[in-house]
Write a protein that holds these residues in place. Structure first.
Motif, PDB file in Angstrom:
ATOM      1  N   ILE A   1      -7.726  -7.514   5.217  1.00  0.00           N
ATOM      2  CA  ILE A   1      -6.766  -8.548   4.854  1.00  0.00           C
ATOM      3  C   ILE A   1      -6.777  -8.775   3.346  1.00  0.00           C
ATOM      4  O   ILE A   1      -7.718  -9.325   2.784  1.00  0.00           O
ATOM      5  N   HIS A   2      -5.749  -8.328   2.685  1.00  0.00           N
ATOM      6  CA  HIS A   2      -5.511  -8.636   1.273  1.00  0.00           C
ATOM      7  C   HIS A   2      -4.038  -8.361   1.008  1.00  0.00           C
ATOM      8  O   HIS A   2      -3.677  -7.423   0.311  1.00  0.00           O
ATOM      9  N   PRO A   3      -3.152  -9.158   1.650  1.00  0.00           N
ATOM     10  CA  PRO A   3      -1.715  -8.856   1.618  1.00  0.00           C
ATOM     11  C   PRO A   3      -1.145  -8.805   0.208  1.00  0.00           C
ATOM     12  O   PRO A   3      -1.514  -9.598  -0.640  1.00  0.00           O
ATOM     13  N   ASN A   4      -0.282  -7.913   0.001  1.00  0.00           N
ATOM     14  CA  ASN A   4       0.534  -7.848  -1.214  1.00  0.00           C
ATOM     15  C   ASN A   4       1.955  -7.552  -0.768  1.00  0.00           C
ATOM     16  O   ASN A   4       2.584  -6.628  -1.231  1.00  0.00           O
ATOM     17  N   MET A   5       2.542  -8.123   0.070  1.00  0.00           N
ATOM     18  CA  MET A   5       3.869  -7.849   0.560  1.00  0.00           C
ATOM     19  C   MET A   5       5.015  -7.702  -0.392  1.00  0.00           C
ATOM     20  O   MET A   5       5.079  -8.067  -1.395  1.00  0.00           O
TER      21      MET A   5
ATOM     22  N   SER B   1      -3.914  -3.557   3.879  1.00  0.00           N
ATOM     23  CA  SER B   1      -3.695  -2.677   5.022  1.00  0.00           C
ATOM     24  C   SER B   1      -2.482  -1.766   4.847  1.00  0.00           C
ATOM     25  O   SER B   1      -1.576  -2.041   4.065  1.00  0.00           O
ATOM     26  N   THR B   2      -2.479  -0.719   5.651  1.00  0.00           N
ATOM     27  CA  THR B   2      -1.339   0.194   5.725  1.00  0.00           C
ATOM     28  C   THR B   2      -0.223  -0.368   6.598  1.00  0.00           C
ATOM     29  O   THR B   2       0.867   0.194   6.644  1.00  0.00           O
TER      30      THR B   2
ATOM     31  N   ASN C   1       0.849  -1.187   0.000  1.00  0.00           N
ATOM     32  CA  ASN C   1       0.000   0.000   0.000  1.00  0.00           C
ATOM     33  C   ASN C   1       0.890   1.244   0.000  1.00  0.00           C
ATOM     34  O   ASN C   1       1.859   1.321   0.766  1.00  0.00           O
ATOM     35  N   ILE C   2       0.591   2.214  -0.865  1.00  0.00           N
ATOM     36  CA  ILE C   2       1.383   3.447  -0.900  1.00  0.00           C
ATOM     37  C   ILE C   2       1.294   4.172   0.438  1.00  0.00           C
ATOM     38  O   ILE C   2       2.246   4.814   0.883  1.00  0.00           O
ATOM     39  N   VAL C   3       0.137   4.058   1.090  1.00  0.00           N
ATOM     40  CA  VAL C   3      -0.032   4.635   2.421  1.00  0.00           C
ATOM     41  C   VAL C   3       0.536   3.645   3.431  1.00  0.00           C
ATOM     42  O   VAL C   3      -0.086   2.634   3.741  1.00  0.00           O
ATOM     43  N   LYS C   4       1.738   3.933   3.901  1.00  0.00           N
ATOM     44  CA  LYS C   4       2.427   3.036   4.824  1.00  0.00           C
ATOM     45  C   LYS C   4       2.442   3.628   6.229  1.00  0.00           C
ATOM     46  O   LYS C   4       2.777   4.796   6.415  1.00  0.00           O
ATOM     47  N   ALA C   5       2.101   2.815   7.208  1.00  0.00           N
ATOM     48  CA  ALA C   5       2.121   3.254   8.601  1.00  0.00           C
ATOM     49  C   ALA C   5       3.552   3.546   9.044  1.00  0.00           C
ATOM     50  O   ALA C   5       4.514   2.998   8.507  1.00  0.00           O
TER      51      ALA C   5
ATOM     52  N   ASN D   1      -1.059   3.683  14.326  1.00  0.00           N
ATOM     53  CA  ASN D   1       0.007   4.659  14.041  1.00  0.00           C
ATOM     54  C   ASN D   1       0.213   4.778  12.535  1.00  0.00           C
ATOM     55  O   ASN D   1       1.338   4.750  12.037  1.00  0.00           O
ATOM     56  N   ALA D   2      -0.895   4.899  11.806  1.00  0.00           N
ATOM     57  CA  ALA D   2      -0.884   5.091  10.353  1.00  0.00           C
ATOM     58  C   ALA D   2      -1.526   6.440  10.028  1.00  0.00           C
ATOM     59  O   ALA D   2      -2.482   6.856  10.690  1.00  0.00           O
ATOM     60  N   CYS D   3      -0.992   7.105   9.016  1.00  0.00           N
ATOM     61  CA  CYS D   3      -1.452   8.442   8.633  1.00  0.00           C
ATOM     62  C   CYS D   3      -1.266   9.417   9.798  1.00  0.00           C
ATOM     63  O   CYS D   3      -2.139  10.230  10.114  1.00  0.00           O
ATOM     64  N   THR D   4      -0.101   9.343  10.431  1.00  0.00           N
ATOM     65  CA  THR D   4       0.188  10.155  11.609  1.00  0.00           C
ATOM     66  C   THR D   4       1.388  11.076  11.409  1.00  0.00           C
ATOM     67  O   THR D   4       1.840  11.722  12.352  1.00  0.00           O
TER      68      THR D   4
END
Length: 407
Positions: free
Chosen positions: A184-188, A228-229, A49-53, A80-83
């Protein structure tokens, strides 16, 4: 390889603790600490995800740019995401607290968070939590179980697994705890997985092994299609098993990687089966594909189909939804050359042959689909490649849980 009773403390030299730091409701376990008695080499895979915690960014820096790691601090309740910079600064403060409490370098502390996005973590409670957990650190089975409970959010049960193998005449253990139930839809998802081993292996080969098994394990899971982020898989190896160091792709590496695959596959299935509101683990296998990529695309398309997931919840052999999901996946195949089977502990039943329904018993199909684990196998007769994905049914409770998540 044998499975043993255990979790994150199963391997030599690893300790854990879990407790209530006051992040969630009073008295609810919400913080875990994992510690190795000696420095470890570390590997990791993270959300795409481009939005990373903030913790993802912190851990990427530690894993990719520092030689060792020795502790993991994880809180649940707040992601602690988007903080912004403040959130990243709190990762540093968490590491500073663990560094002081454990007398280890700040840059050997990994951090992880899971929970509501957009809220700042209460850093004073986190720092105090580290102090609280430090004297509770233990290598016991109970300590591992408590830590696994402390990282849960909407999970209904802790997720642990441990295996043992023999490498170079030495017993090597791999233990794990993870959490994940929704987003839940991991793309690691919000998925966190922590794996600890006493294997003696180089940092390069440890990362290679993890990167090679994640695509066929965690990346083949979907509960709701949301990446997820905070997705993080961390793997620590402290070398205390005393086996000859694995520095190349030899037989020892193969044995280790197979065991790591089994651990991560088991945890991936635990996550899918414990999807928010789920009543069944839904496994989809594509056989006879001309390439692995084609098989993966088709399998993941089926497990992410809301209509198919709803049919599994209703114990309805609505095979048209599966064929439909395969059809819009983007992968090319001949729908008139597909055989489809449903299978569970109650039996196995062919549903379609050459893309057309066979004369099957709806009553028998319903019985098969009423089990807590259901498998759909589609053979597309194009080659030898195969892939398996894991999801769950879509229930009323999924909507209820996520409608009320912040309240």
């Amino acid at each position: 390889m044998k499975k043993i009773e255990g979790g994150i403390t199963a391997a030599k030299g690893f300790q854990a603790a879990g407790g209530a730091a006051g992040i969630k409701k009073q008295g609810v376990k919400d913080m875990a600490l994992v510690y190795s008695e000696v420095p470890c080499v570390a590997a990791g895979t993270f959300t795409t995800n481009i939005v990373k915690a903030a913790p993802v960014k912190w851990d990427q820096e530690i894993v990719y740019n520092h030689p060792t790691a020795q502790a993991i601090v994880c809180n649940s309740g707040i992601a602690n995401a988007c903080t912004g910079e403040e959130g990243y600064g709190y990762c540093r403060k968490t590491a500073e607290a663990a560094s002081a409490a454990l007398s280890i370098p700040e840059d050997s502390v990994l951090v992880a968070s899971t929970g509501v996005i957009g809220k700042q973590i209460p850093i004073d409670k986190i720092a105090a939590g580290v102090e609280m957990l430090k004297p509770q650190l233990a290598a016991t089975r109970e300590a591992a179980a408590t830590a696994a409970q402390a990282i849960m959010t909407t999970d209904t049960e802790p997720k642990e697994v441990a295996v043992q193998i023999e490498i170079g005449g030495k017993t090597v253990t791999i233990g794990s705890m993870c959490k994940g139930s929704g987003m839940i839809h991991p793309n690691m998802c919000t998925m966190l997985s922590f794996v600890a081993t006493d294997a003696n292996i180089s940092k390069e080969m440890l990362q290679k092994a993890l990167s090679e098994v994640v695509p066929d394990t965690y990346n083949m899971v979907s509960v709701d299609g949301d990446t997820s982020t905070n997705d993080t898989v961390l793997l620590l190896a402290n070398g205390l098993a005393g086996n000859p160091e694995i520095t190349e792709e030899n037989e020892d590496y193969k044995i280790f990687k197979e065991a790591l695959f089994e651990v991560n596959k088991t945890q991936a299935m635990h996550i899918a089966g414990d999807g928010e509101g789920a009543t069944a683990l839904f496994e989809v296998t594509i056989q006879g594909a001309e390439s692995k990529e084609q098989a993966v695309t088709l399998a993941k398309s089926v497990i992410t189909s809301s209509l198919t997931k709803a049919a599994i919840f209703g114990h309805d052999a609505n095979w048209g939804r599966i064929l439909c999901a395969m059809g819009y996946s983007g992968a090319k195949f001949d729908p008139e050359n597909v055989d489809l089977y449903f299978e569970s502990a109650a039996g196995k039943l062919q549903i379609i042959t050459k893309g057309v329904a066979v004369d099957y018993s709806e009553e028998e199909a319903t019985k098969i689909l009423s089990e807590p684990k259901v498998t759909a196998t589609a053979d597309i007769h194009m080659g030898e490649a195969t892939a398996t994905a894991w999801g769950c049914d879509l229930t009323y409770d999924y909507v209820k849980i996520n409608a009320d998540y912040r309240s």
